[in-house]
Design a protein around this motif. Structure first.
Motif: not given
Ligand code: PEP
Ligand code: MN
Length: 263
Positions: A116, A151-152, A119-120, A123, A148
């Motif tokens: 995560q 979705q990012a 992934a963040d 962005k 993950r």
């Protein structure tokens, strides 16, 4: 989830080939290995900068000092370069150094917090990223990591099958358990899936058969470790091959093509 290599805007012919040393060691080792791989037609190089090792005390990668060496070979040989990232700091340094492709290693895929955070940190960034299967045979964990990233907002996501930890498999370093990548491909037919025979086999004499199996199963490519002097590699010596041996292997692999006239 997932878009094919064509949708990534990549013109490389199938199967995609990524090759290079387990670890970047010195500027000379990198230059010599890349020069020889380019002669074999390889266009995408791999090389570990930060190495996750199972036990402490082994070589853990030269770290960020390798990034300018990588920039140098990218410029000199016109290759793309892929490295492993295991935290947002690695991601930042890789992006600052114009690394072309990232991958998340098997020991990171097991940790949703790590995935995560990576992934963040990505962005709003458009970079191809591959996710190696987790060390344990847990398909949901592999899919969760891919989700993950999806979705990012990452658009170019692929999966790498590198086999699964085992206690008593005496043949493979990591058991292939082909049913897992096959199930992944069934669930996400567009998701590019490549095979890493090097980390499955752990020894170079088995590479060809595993790579051929992957191609027979319609994998989209291969990532293979290759070093100018495999026996003296600072990590994963037994499974690496010279660029010459790799080139020969790539020639011998039968690539499945669909010929509508014969079907
Ligand atoms: C590697 O690619 O060198 C590596 C450490 O792989 P894995 O994460 O598959 O063990
Ligand atoms: Mn390795």
């Amino acid at each position: 989830m997932g878009k094919s290599f064509e949708a990534w805007g990549w013109s490389e012919k199938h199967p995609l080939i990524i090759a290079g040393p387990c670890s970047v060691e010195t500027p000379e080792q990198l230059d010599e290995t890349v020069a020889a791989l380019v002669k074999q037609g390889v266009k995408i190089i791999r090389g570990g900068v930060w190495k996750p090792r199972t036990r402490p005390g082994s070589f853990e990668g030269v770290g960020a000092i390798a990034l300018p060496w990588i920039q140098e070979v990218k410029k000199k040989y016109g290759v793309k370069f892929a490295i492993e990232v295991a935290n947002p700091n690695h991601v930042k340094q890789a992006l600052d150094a114009d690394i072309d492709i990232l991958w998340i290693g098997a020991r990171s895929t097991v940790n949703p917090f790590t995935v995560q955070e990576i992934a963040d940190s990505l962005k709003g960034v458009d970079i191809p990223i591959f996710v190696k299967n987790p060390v344990n045979p847990d398909l949901a964990l592999w899919i969760g990591a891919l989700e993950r990233l999806d979705q990012a907002g990452l658009k170019r996501i692929g999966a790498i099958h590198r086999g699964f930890s085992n206690f008593n498999d005496t043949t493979y370093r990591n058991s292939p358990m082909w049913q897992l990548p096959i199930e992944l491909k069934t669930k996400f037919p567009e998701l590019p899936l490549i095979n890493d025979p090097s980390h499955i086999c752990g020894r170079r004499d088995l590479l060809f058969d595993v790579a051929q199996m992957a191609l027979d199963l319609d994998f989209d490519g291969l990532i293979i470790e290759s070093h100018r002097d495999p026996d003296h590699a600072w990590s994963d010596a037994a499974q690496q091959v010279t660029p010459g041996v790799l080139g020969d292997m790539l020639h011998r692999l039968k690539i499945r093509t669909i010929n509508p006239e014969n079907s």
